[in-house]
Design a protein around this motif. Structure first.
Motif, PDB file in Angstrom:
ATOM      1  N   ALA A   1       0.809  -1.228   0.000  1.00 55.00           N
ATOM      2  CA  ALA A   1       0.000   0.000   0.000  1.00 55.00           C
ATOM      3  C   ALA A   1       0.834   1.266   0.000  1.00 55.00           C
ATOM      4  O   ALA A   1       1.928   1.319   0.562  1.00 55.00           O
ATOM      5  CB  ALA A   1      -0.936   0.013   1.204  1.00 55.00           C
ATOM      6  N   ARG A   2       0.272   2.286  -0.586  1.00 50.98           N
ATOM      7  CA  ARG A   2       0.863   3.619  -0.566  1.00 50.98           C
ATOM      8  C   ARG A   2       1.000   4.095   0.885  1.00 50.98           C
ATOM      9  O   ARG A   2       0.090   3.959   1.700  1.00 50.98           O
ATOM     10  CB  ARG A   2      -0.049   4.577  -1.330  1.00 50.98           C
ATOM     11  CG  ARG A   2       0.414   6.015  -1.389  1.00 50.98           C
ATOM     12  CD  ARG A   2      -0.534   6.863  -2.230  1.00 50.98           C
ATOM     13  NE  ARG A   2      -1.885   6.911  -1.686  1.00 50.98           N
ATOM     14  CZ  ARG A   2      -2.932   6.299  -2.229  1.00 50.98           C
ATOM     15  NH1 ARG A   2      -2.778   5.569  -3.327  1.00 50.98           N
ATOM     16  NH2 ARG A   2      -4.125   6.405  -1.682  1.00 50.98           N
ATOM     17  N   GLY A   3       2.188   4.607   1.237  1.00 49.25           N
ATOM     18  CA  GLY A   3       2.420   5.147   2.568  1.00 49.25           C
ATOM     19  C   GLY A   3       2.598   4.102   3.654  1.00 49.25           C
ATOM     20  O   GLY A   3       2.529   4.429   4.846  1.00 49.25           O
ATOM     21  N   ALA A   4       2.841   2.858   3.289  1.00 51.05           N
ATOM     22  CA  ALA A   4       2.959   1.786   4.286  1.00 51.05           C
ATOM     23  C   ALA A   4       4.185   1.959   5.170  1.00 51.05           C
ATOM     24  O   ALA A   4       5.221   2.485   4.739  1.00 51.05           O
ATOM     25  CB  ALA A   4       3.036   0.431   3.586  1.00 51.05           C
ATOM     26  N   THR A   5       4.064   1.525   6.405  1.00 46.30           N
ATOM     27  CA  THR A   5       5.201   1.443   7.328  1.00 46.30           C
ATOM     28  C   THR A   5       5.170   0.088   8.002  1.00 46.30           C
ATOM     29  O   THR A   5       4.102  -0.424   8.361  1.00 46.30           O
ATOM     30  CB  THR A   5       5.163   2.555   8.398  1.00 46.30           C
ATOM     31  OG1 THR A   5       3.877   2.553   9.055  1.00 46.30           O
ATOM     32  CG2 THR A   5       5.414   3.919   7.786  1.00 46.30           C
ATOM     33  N   PHE A   6       6.361  -0.474   8.167  1.00 47.65           N
ATOM     34  CA  PHE A   6       6.500  -1.811   8.739  1.00 47.65           C
ATOM     35  C   PHE A   6       7.308  -1.718  10.029  1.00 47.65           C
ATOM     36  O   PHE A   6       8.470  -1.310  10.016  1.00 47.65           O
ATOM     37  CB  PHE A   6       7.164  -2.748   7.731  1.00 47.65           C
ATOM     38  CG  PHE A   6       6.450  -2.770   6.408  1.00 47.65           C
ATOM     39  CD1 PHE A   6       5.289  -3.497   6.244  1.00 47.65           C
ATOM     40  CD2 PHE A   6       6.920  -2.015   5.335  1.00 47.65           C
ATOM     41  CE1 PHE A   6       4.601  -3.484   5.029  1.00 47.65           C
ATOM     42  CE2 PHE A   6       6.250  -1.997   4.124  1.00 47.65           C
ATOM     43  CZ  PHE A   6       5.082  -2.734   3.972  1.00 47.65           C
ATOM     44  N   HIS A   7       6.661  -2.067  11.135  1.00 49.55           N
ATOM     45  CA  HIS A   7       7.284  -1.967  12.450  1.00 49.55           C
ATOM     46  C   HIS A   7       7.614  -3.357  12.984  1.00 49.55           C
ATOM     47  O   HIS A   7       7.121  -4.362  12.480  1.00 49.55           O
ATOM     48  CB  HIS A   7       6.354  -1.228  13.408  1.00 49.55           C
ATOM     49  CG  HIS A   7       5.999   0.156  12.950  1.00 49.55           C
ATOM     50  ND1 HIS A   7       4.957   0.397  12.063  1.00 49.55           N
ATOM     51  CD2 HIS A   7       6.547   1.359  13.230  1.00 49.55           C
ATOM     52  CE1 HIS A   7       4.886   1.688  11.824  1.00 49.55           C
ATOM     53  NE2 HIS A   7       5.838   2.300  12.507  1.00 49.55           N
TER      54      HIS A   7
END
Length: 332
Positions: free
Chosen positions: A224-230
């Protein structure tokens, strides 16, 4: 899909679990000529993935319609997925099982397992779910909440990542065994017992007696657009060493805007059952806000091709490919 985040999702009854130019579909269906071979000893040769191919894999899945277990789109998708994996030289095992969810009883489901170099003892496991959700309970339009979603990110992006990696190792080779597991019936839950049914079944009944892999990576919501993975707490608890190495690798590859150092709470996803039942260390690469909540498109009809961003896809698939090749030569 349900993912338990501080139990808030239970109380809210949320049932937790960039527009690009379309790629040329010839990247999916044209013949692939093999080249190269396994990487040189003690040196990771990391091939570049083709993000247009990855994007086209998502488009192809969406062309089948929704892929809810028991639907026509689900069966068509199954045949295409098996054929595609076989075209990449994989040994494919279809694992049928029955699942009951949302008032439906004994629905026929299928885990699909593709094996590369089954003779190798050194192995990695890569996984994603290939089903899409029956309802859109989070959609703002209440008239659409009972309709199945496209699942461009929640389902198709993880599958596209695995297919692109399978295509890459078929073309370039790798000196290690790799198993790709496509879990079914992951996203049909309403309570704790109804999520991740395919991974629960596979973890209790592996496709091969005594099956083992050194460790694994689960790809979920990776486009997805703007995804962040923590750094998810379950991944840390069961496979923390691998989690830190993969995130360091991603940040070292200049993908730090995606691979964030913050830790979020435990998420109930397919990796949980692989870790706790199959006892194979597995990490989860999954898009959330820093709070651990899912993005606004999750379980809505906004989860369509418009939300997919090639930059996100490239980051996750390239880092996963790098982890695979670096583990193969012992440098990870």
């Amino acid at each position: 899909m349900f993912r338990s985040l501080l139990l808030v999702l239970f109380m809210s009854m949320a049932f937790a679990a960039c527009k690009n130019e379309p790629a040329n579909n010839s990247t999916l269906d044209s013949p692939i000529s093999r080249e190269g071979g396994p990487p040189s000893p003690n040196k990771a040769i990391i091939p570049a993935i083709d993000v247009d191919s990855s994007y086209a894999f998502i488009e192809k899945q969406l062309s089948f319609g929704t892929r809810v277990p028991g639907s026509k789109g689900h069966l068509v998708m199954k045949e295409w997925l098996v054929d595609k994996l076989k075209s990449y030289g994989m040994e494919v095992t279809i694992q049928p099982f029955k699942a009951s969810f949302m008032g439906k009883q004994d629905v026929q489901c299928f885990n699909i397992i593709a094996t590369y170099k089954p003779e190798k003892k050194r192995r990695m496991l890569l996984a994603a779910h290939w089903d899409t959700r029956l309802i859109a309970e989070k959609d703002k339009d209440t008239t659409l909440q009972k309709l199945p979603i496209d699942g461009a990110d929640d389902g198709a992006s993880g599958v596209a990542g695995l297919l692109e990696i399978a295509r890459t190792i078929y073309v370039k080779g790798i000196d290690m065994g790799v198993d790709f597991v496509f879990f079914d019936a992951e996203d049909q839950g309403l309570d704790m017992e109804n999520w991740c049914l395919g991974s629960q079944y596979w973890s209790k009944n592996p496709h091969q007696k005594g099956y083992r892999a050194d460790w694994g990576i689960l790809l979920d919501l990776v486009g997805a657009r703007g995804a962040t993975f923590h750094k998810e707490e379950g991944s840390r608890s069961y496979a923390g060493t691998y989690l830190d190495k993969v995130w360091a690798l991603g940040q070292g590859m200049n993908y730090g805007q995606f691979f964030r150092s913050e830790t979020i709470g435990m998420i109930t996803d397919d990796h949980y059952y692989v870790n706790t039942i199959a006892k194979i260390p597995m990490i989860d690469i999954i898009n959330t806000y820093p709070s651990g909540y899912f993005a606004s498109y999750h379980h809505t009809h906004d989860d369509n091709i418009k939300i997919i961003d090639k930059n996100t896809l490239k980051a996750v698939i390239q880092v996963t490919t790098a982890a695979l090749y670096k583990y193969a030569d012992g440098s990870l």
